[in-house]
Design a protein around this motif. Sequence first.
Motif, PDB file in Angstrom:
ATOM      1  N   GLU A 109      35.851  33.735  60.992  1.00  0.00           N
ATOM      2  CA  GLU A 109      35.348  34.303  59.736  1.00  0.00           C
ATOM      3  C   GLU A 109      35.825  35.738  59.573  1.00  0.00           C
ATOM      4  O   GLU A 109      36.276  36.138  58.500  1.00  0.00           O
ATOM      5  CB  GLU A 109      33.822  34.240  59.697  1.00  0.00           C
ATOM      6  N   THR A 110      35.686  36.528  60.619  1.00  0.00           N
ATOM      7  CA  THR A 110      36.176  37.907  60.597  1.00  0.00           C
ATOM      8  C   THR A 110      36.745  38.251  61.963  1.00  0.00           C
ATOM      9  O   THR A 110      36.322  37.710  62.982  1.00  0.00           O
ATOM     10  CB  THR A 110      35.055  38.912  60.267  1.00  0.00           C
ATOM     11  N   ALA A 111      37.717  39.170  61.984  1.00  0.00           N
ATOM     12  CA  ALA A 111      38.290  39.684  63.232  1.00  0.00           C
ATOM     13  C   ALA A 111      38.529  41.172  63.029  1.00  0.00           C
ATOM     14  O   ALA A 111      39.171  41.576  62.061  1.00  0.00           O
ATOM     15  CB  ALA A 111      39.600  38.969  63.558  1.00  0.00           C
ATOM     16  N   ARG A 112      37.993  41.984  63.932  1.00  0.00           N
ATOM     17  CA  ARG A 112      38.145  43.430  63.774  1.00  0.00           C
ATOM     18  C   ARG A 112      38.414  44.089  65.125  1.00  0.00           C
ATOM     19  O   ARG A 112      37.892  43.673  66.157  1.00  0.00           O
ATOM     20  CB  ARG A 112      36.902  44.051  63.134  1.00  0.00           C
ATOM     21  N   SER A 113      39.227  45.115  65.069  1.00  0.00           N
ATOM     22  CA  SER A 113      39.577  45.872  66.268  1.00  0.00           C
ATOM     23  C   SER A 113      38.635  47.063  66.404  1.00  0.00           C
ATOM     24  O   SER A 113      38.528  47.877  65.482  1.00  0.00           O
ATOM     25  CB  SER A 113      41.029  46.347  66.182  1.00  0.00           C
ATOM     26  N   GLN A 114      37.964  47.154  67.534  1.00  0.00           N
ATOM     27  CA  GLN A 114      37.105  48.299  67.816  1.00  0.00           C
ATOM     28  C   GLN A 114      37.917  49.423  68.454  1.00  0.00           C
ATOM     29  O   GLN A 114      37.665  50.590  68.227  1.00  0.00           O
ATOM     30  CB  GLN A 114      35.960  47.875  68.750  1.00  0.00           C
ATOM     31  N   SER A 115      38.883  49.040  69.268  1.00  0.00           N
ATOM     32  CA  SER A 115      39.802  49.980  69.912  1.00  0.00           C
ATOM     33  C   SER A 115      40.973  49.177  70.458  1.00  0.00           C
ATOM     34  O   SER A 115      41.031  47.958  70.283  1.00  0.00           O
ATOM     35  CB  SER A 115      39.100  50.742  71.047  1.00  0.00           C
ATOM     36  N   LEU A 121      35.165  39.099  67.097  1.00  0.00           N
ATOM     37  CA  LEU A 121      35.421  38.027  66.146  1.00  0.00           C
ATOM     38  C   LEU A 121      34.105  37.352  65.792  1.00  0.00           C
ATOM     39  O   LEU A 121      33.215  37.233  66.646  1.00  0.00           O
ATOM     40  CB  LEU A 121      36.381  36.976  66.721  1.00  0.00           C
ATOM     41  N   ASN A 122      33.989  36.933  64.544  1.00  0.00           N
ATOM     42  CA  ASN A 122      32.859  36.097  64.151  1.00  0.00           C
ATOM     43  C   ASN A 122      33.403  34.695  63.961  1.00  0.00           C
ATOM     44  O   ASN A 122      34.292  34.474  63.127  1.00  0.00           O
ATOM     45  CB  ASN A 122      32.220  36.615  62.860  1.00  0.00           C
ATOM     46  N   LEU A 123      32.909  33.767  64.755  1.00  0.00           N
ATOM     47  CA  LEU A 123      33.433  32.399  64.779  1.00  0.00           C
ATOM     48  C   LEU A 123      32.432  31.449  64.141  1.00  0.00           C
ATOM     49  O   LEU A 123      31.225  31.568  64.355  1.00  0.00           O
ATOM     50  CB  LEU A 123      33.714  31.975  66.224  1.00  0.00           C
ATOM     51  N   ARG A 124      32.943  30.474  63.391  1.00  0.00           N
ATOM     52  CA  ARG A 124      32.062  29.547  62.683  1.00  0.00           C
ATOM     53  C   ARG A 124      32.433  28.105  62.985  1.00  0.00           C
ATOM     54  O   ARG A 124      33.605  27.759  63.114  1.00  0.00           O
ATOM     55  CB  ARG A 124      32.140  29.778  61.175  1.00  0.00           C
ATOM     56  N   GLN A 125      31.387  27.287  63.058  1.00  0.00           N
ATOM     57  CA  GLN A 125      31.551  25.844  63.222  1.00  0.00           C
ATOM     58  C   GLN A 125      30.431  25.180  62.434  1.00  0.00           C
ATOM     59  O   GLN A 125      29.265  25.266  62.805  1.00  0.00           O
ATOM     60  CB  GLN A 125      31.450  25.478  64.708  1.00  0.00           C
ATOM     61  N   GLY A 126      30.761  24.555  61.300  1.00  0.00           N
ATOM     62  CA  GLY A 126      29.727  23.990  60.441  1.00  0.00           C
ATOM     63  C   GLY A 126      28.839  25.084  59.871  1.00  0.00           C
ATOM     64  O   GLY A 126      29.310  26.062  59.303  1.00  0.00           O
ATOM     65  N   LEU A 127      27.518  24.933  60.043  1.00  0.00           N
ATOM     66  CA  LEU A 127      26.581  25.952  59.584  1.00  0.00           C
ATOM     67  C   LEU A 127      26.342  27.026  60.632  1.00  0.00           C
ATOM     68  O   LEU A 127      25.636  28.003  60.372  1.00  0.00           O
ATOM     69  CB  LEU A 127      25.235  25.312  59.202  1.00  0.00           C
ATOM     70  N   GLU A 128      26.913  26.853  61.832  1.00  0.00           N
ATOM     71  CA  GLU A 128      26.661  27.779  62.937  1.00  0.00           C
ATOM     72  C   GLU A 128      27.752  28.835  63.031  1.00  0.00           C
ATOM     73  O   GLU A 128      28.933  28.565  62.773  1.00  0.00           O
ATOM     74  CB  GLU A 128      26.585  27.023  64.266  1.00  0.00           C
ATOM     75  N   SER A 129      27.355  30.042  63.425  1.00  0.00           N
ATOM     76  CA  SER A 129      28.322  31.103  63.695  1.00  0.00           C
ATOM     77  C   SER A 129      27.872  31.886  64.919  1.00  0.00           C
ATOM     78  O   SER A 129      26.673  31.951  65.222  1.00  0.00           O
ATOM     79  CB  SER A 129      28.471  32.027  62.484  1.00  0.00           C
ATOM     80  N   VAL A 151      44.200  37.958  64.021  1.00  0.00           N
ATOM     81  CA  VAL A 151      44.117  36.581  63.514  1.00  0.00           C
ATOM     82  C   VAL A 151      43.541  36.610  62.099  1.00  0.00           C
ATOM     83  O   VAL A 151      42.455  37.155  61.875  1.00  0.00           O
ATOM     84  CB  VAL A 151      43.230  35.711  64.430  1.00  0.00           C
ATOM     85  N   PRO A 152      44.222  36.031  61.100  1.00  0.00           N
ATOM     86  CA  PRO A 152      43.735  36.081  59.716  1.00  0.00           C
ATOM     87  C   PRO A 152      42.424  35.307  59.548  1.00  0.00           C
ATOM     88  O   PRO A 152      42.236  34.255  60.176  1.00  0.00           O
ATOM     89  CB  PRO A 152      44.860  35.398  58.921  1.00  0.00           C
ATOM     90  N   PRO A 153      41.510  35.821  58.741  1.00  0.00           N
ATOM     91  CA  PRO A 153      40.282  35.077  58.449  1.00  0.00           C
ATOM     92  C   PRO A 153      40.591  33.683  57.917  1.00  0.00           C
ATOM     93  O   PRO A 153      41.574  33.478  57.221  1.00  0.00           O
ATOM     94  CB  PRO A 153      39.589  35.941  57.385  1.00  0.00           C
ATOM     95  N   GLN A 154      39.738  32.732  58.270  1.00  0.00           N
ATOM     96  CA  GLN A 154      39.833  31.319  57.893  1.00  0.00           C
ATOM     97  C   GLN A 154      40.849  30.547  58.720  1.00  0.00           C
ATOM     98  O   GLN A 154      41.072  29.357  58.484  1.00  0.00           O
ATOM     99  CB  GLN A 154      40.131  31.137  56.401  1.00  0.00           C
ATOM    100  N   SER A 155      41.463  31.187  59.710  1.00  0.00           N
ATOM    101  CA  SER A 155      42.335  30.462  60.631  1.00  0.00           C
ATOM    102  C   SER A 155      41.485  29.644  61.595  1.00  0.00           C
ATOM    103  O   SER A 155      40.369  30.038  61.968  1.00  0.00           O
ATOM    104  CB  SER A 155      43.199  31.436  61.434  1.00  0.00           C
ATOM    105  N   VAL A 199      35.627  33.535  50.868  1.00  0.00           N
ATOM    106  CA  VAL A 199      34.568  32.572  51.152  1.00  0.00           C
ATOM    107  C   VAL A 199      33.200  33.230  51.042  1.00  0.00           C
ATOM    108  O   VAL A 199      32.242  32.631  50.540  1.00  0.00           O
ATOM    109  CB  VAL A 199      34.756  31.952  52.560  1.00  0.00           C
ATOM    110  N   GLU A 200      33.108  34.471  51.441  1.00  0.00           N
ATOM    111  CA  GLU A 200      31.816  35.154  51.387  1.00  0.00           C
ATOM    112  C   GLU A 200      31.327  35.307  49.954  1.00  0.00           C
ATOM    113  O   GLU A 200      30.118  35.356  49.699  1.00  0.00           O
ATOM    114  CB  GLU A 200      31.897  36.518  52.061  1.00  0.00           C
TER     115      GLU A 200
END
Length: 562
Positions: A109-115, A121-129, A151-155, A199-200
Amino acid sequence: MASEEIPERPKADAPAEDGPAEPSKKAQKKAEKEAAKAALKARKQAERNEAEAKKIAEDAATDVSKENYGDLPMVGSEPHEASGHTRIPLLEVSQHVDKDAVVFRCVVETARSQSAKLAFLNLRQGLESIQAVVAASDTLSKQMVKFAASVPPQSMVLVHGLVKKPFEPINSATIKDFEIHIQKLYTVSRAEIPLPMQVEDAERALPGEGDVPGQEEEPKAEDGRPLVTLNTRLNNRVIDLRAKINHAIFRIKGGVVQLFQEYLSQQGFTLIHTPKLLGAATEGGSNVFEVKYFDKSGFLAQSPQLYKQMLVAARFERVMEVGPVFRAENSNTARHLTEFTGLDLEMAFEEDYHEVMDVLEGLMLFIFKGLRERYARETELVRNTYNVEEFKLPEAGKVPRIPFVEGIRLLREATGEELSEYEDLSTPMEKLLGKLVLEKYNTDFYVLDQFPLSVRPFYTMPSPHDPKLSNSYDFFMRGQEICSGAQRIHNADFLTQRMRAMDPPVDPESPGMRDYVAAFRYGCPPHGGGGFGLERIVSFWLGLPNIRLSSLFPRDPGRILP
């Protein structure tokens, strides 16, 4: 002696007519300078490329994680070799805390670099994340951290990781008490960016009931962000359907069908499948779709009504069907579709048509109870998005059955208008009556009985109490109709009489009616039934502002794609 002609000499500085002029020294120096500058730039770029390639090679040589991340070959493009890994659903992560690595496929769903050494990463499967952490260490390289953050969102990705308990609950995921510490990360299918819509944005409520296809201007939410219109969502429906709220809606929709069949199967009903291609328009020619059928015309079925009755006459005394219904009505409203899913039933009864109503009421209460017990989470997710109140239900056996004339009386008292007892209700009056019933009976589910005969089809049995009324009924949710039904005429002679008395008349000898009428000449039990609109049940249960939200790929007068 004649004088000799002397030819004219050309001027010394005149250019030759055919040859080009020689460039000036100034222009030549400028060209040489630009060429030298371009050569220097090219040389420096080559040096940078060489240095970068060298660094990449050096990094790759020292990358301790180089086998643990990257893009996988397209599934099916290479001979399959079983990995031997058991993949788990995210719902089971709590069973693997601080144990061996788990393996699962999911969507980023999202991927962000902290450093340079940390990514989330926020990962989703069905209704679960769930939140995932990628942290550089002696066994996990910075290159892998960089890859994860890019990694692009929705991959779609394949994850190997350890399940850990975080220091505090993670509010950005549905699974708040656990997180994944990634050890391996591979892209299975990389999403192209940018997406046509986010998607959001599809997780947010529609602007309102008036948002019908064709609206182009996108209104703003309170936070200033544009609200994506229904038209935009339907034009990009695959992206739109990825939203959790849409997964919840269609799980509920599937649940209604399952509960419908489950209850009626227990009541002895047989599942049937009637034709949807007809050789003649059966219930009226103005609102049917005509199609080319080889060298003749065909029509899409408006309902399975006539076939249900013929099957009752064929000794299938209790039948049910789930199937498409086509209505060529140019109604561009928030509650009309040109193709919807019908939940139909027909049954023989012993003494009185209210026996059919008993079954219909029991069916709907079973569905409502099942949705509350089996789909509470999905229902809550959708209703919270639209701020919809709980659906109020009556006790079993206490569903209000309100005579149509009584409903008219309630409306007269509330509005002061002179409403006829022998005319149908308008949509605003239906909704107002729903509010009055809710106030009086504390329920969002009720029945109107004994409708005017003039607004019902030719096969409806007239009422013995008043020849202008009929043994027919409608079921309502939140003040809107979900089911229309009645006792049907089961005597061929009386049916023929009623057909010819219609305005306009219906010819019992026409190709679409001849076999239907004949079915009742050979002995047929008294019977009745009803037809529900599946999308309406889902919409009114959840409180959706537009029925198109409960259709995967809706069809209306202006939309036949995608």
